[in-house]
Scaffold this active site. Structure first.
Site, PDB file in Angstrom:
ATOM      1  N   SER A  35       8.451  10.016   5.633  1.00  0.00           N
ATOM      2  CA  SER A  35       7.163   9.457   6.046  1.00  0.00           C
ATOM      3  C   SER A  35       6.888   8.130   5.353  1.00  0.00           C
ATOM      4  CB  SER A  35       6.047  10.444   5.717  1.00  0.00           C
ATOM      5  OG  SER A  35       4.791   9.884   6.011  1.00  0.00           O
ATOM      6  N   ILE A  37       0.935   0.807  -0.584  1.00  0.00           N
ATOM      7  CA  ILE A  37       0.340   0.553   0.730  1.00  0.00           C
ATOM      8  C   ILE A  37      -1.040   1.188   0.837  1.00  0.00           C
ATOM      9  CG2 ILE A  37       0.620   0.837   3.222  1.00  0.00           C
ATOM     10  CD1 ILE A  37       2.648  -1.058   1.925  1.00  0.00           C
ATOM     11  N   GLY A  38      -1.185   2.353   0.237  1.00  0.00           N
ATOM     12  CA  GLY A  38      -2.481   3.031   0.305  1.00  0.00           C
ATOM     13  C   GLY A  38      -2.684   3.819   1.578  1.00  0.00           C
ATOM     14  N   ASN A  76       3.108  13.575   9.515  1.00  0.00           N
ATOM     15  CA  ASN A  76       2.604  13.589   8.151  1.00  0.00           C
ATOM     16  C   ASN A  76       1.090  13.418   8.183  1.00  0.00           C
ATOM     17  OD1 ASN A  76       1.789  11.979   5.523  1.00  0.00           O
ATOM     18  ND2 ASN A  76       3.706  13.026   5.045  1.00  0.00           N
ATOM     19  N   CYS A 102      -2.322  12.707  -1.995  1.00  0.00           N
ATOM     20  CA  CYS A 102      -3.590  11.997  -1.771  1.00  0.00           C
ATOM     21  C   CYS A 102      -4.581  12.318  -2.886  1.00  0.00           C
ATOM     22  CB  CYS A 102      -4.205  12.423  -0.437  1.00  0.00           C
ATOM     23  SG  CYS A 102      -3.230  12.017   1.019  1.00  0.00           S
ATOM     24  N   GLY A 152      15.894   8.778  -2.499  1.00  0.00           N
ATOM     25  CA  GLY A 152      17.035   7.916  -2.777  1.00  0.00           C
ATOM     26  C   GLY A 152      18.265   8.167  -1.944  1.00  0.00           C
TER      27      GLY A 152
END
Length: 300
Positions: free
Chosen positions: A20, A70-71, A98, A128, A242
């Protein structure tokens, strides 16, 4: 040669999906990747209303990876269903959405909107910040994480994957907490909290000061956490962190992941997911492996 996997009751043609936030909702990569070839497409996080995200700069490179702050910028659930979901429905791949929110009620609102859609699974981003608990991430407190899983399961019609944060002391405890809340699967890891400073400007590289570290640099730690989570719960695990080649993906599968997600590697090689699927198939052919299930969790 059987690359298919059963992930929480959903049959995927192979164990590879996207992470995501690194693949948009598929449209951005449609000219570079055959989405029909992927086991699933995991969308960028979507919230009940549009989120503007953080101030810029909010991305920077680091050794072996990148930082992002990015938020969770996104257009909100209404536009997502109208535009992004409509696009993904054209393809022969499973759809994992997501979901993000700042309160349990916000999560539930999105989950309920998706109940009667063509979405196959829900991935709940519990990294979050919980605004009702002073900003602590839902995924950093076992009881909060359990509550989110339990509440969402009461409203969801699709299987629920809880995406775990690595910024905890005991990842196995977090996995067991969401399993106790009724989660159908777990995915991990989300990004690690990191920082970079521009010494010439004498300023933080990111306006947010900190960001999420992803890319090859985190793989050894992510792999260890996936192994620990997979051995702590009975529900299936979606491993990530990764992964940039078939060998990386196979390590996660052997550690116990039923599926793997490819994230940051998409940015410098849009075709990497297809290459990983082909690489897994070649490895199986060369080693006389008939099914991915034969090597899932084979290292203990």
């Amino acid at each position: 040669m059987d690359l298919s996997v059963n992930f929480a009751g959903i049959k995927m043609k192979n164990p590879v999906t996207t992470a995501s936030g690194t693949f948009g909702s598929g449209a951005e990569y449609g000219d570079f990747v055959d989405l029909n070839k992927l086991g699933a497409v995991t969308t960028k996080g979507v919230s009940s209303v549009p989120w503007q995200g953080n101030q810029t700069p909010r991305i920077c490179e680091t050794y072996g990876g990148m930082l992002n702050a990015i938020g969770l910028q996104n257009p909100g659930i209404d536009l997502f269903i109208e535009r992004d979901l409509a696009f993904l429905k054209q393809y022969d791949t499973k759809i994992i959405v997501n979901v993000c929110g700042r309160t349990i009620e916000e999560y539930i609102e999105v989950v309920e909107r998706l109940a009667d859609t063509s979405v196959d699974m829900l991935e709940i981003n519990i990294s979050c910040p919980n605004v009702k608990a002073g900003g602590i991430a839902f995924g950093q407190n076992p009881e909060l994480a359990r509550q989110v899983a339990d509440s969402i399961k009461q409203h969801a019609r699709q299987p629920v994957i809880m995406k775990l944060s690595p910024n905890v002391t005991d990842i196995a405890e977090m996995a067991r907490a969401v399993e106790a809340g009724g989660a159908d699967a777990v995915s991990l890891v989300n990004t690690f909290t990191g920082m970079k400073i521009d010494i010439n400007k004498r300023k933080f590289a990111l306006a947010n000061k900190t960001g999420g570290l992803s890319g090859p640099a985190i793989k050894p730690v992510a792999l260890r956490m996936v192994y620990e989570a997979a051995h702590a719960v009975k529900i299936p695990v979606l491993g990530m962190g990764g992964i940039s080649c078939a060998e990386d993906a196979l390590e996660f599968i052997m550690a116990g992941a039923t599926m793997v997600a490819v994230g940051t590697a998409n940015f410098n090689n849009p075709a990497v997911t297809e290459e990983i699927i082909d690489g897994i198939k070649s490895f199986m052919e060369e080693n006389g492996i008939n099914s991915v299930k034969e090597i899932t969790g084979c290292v203990s």
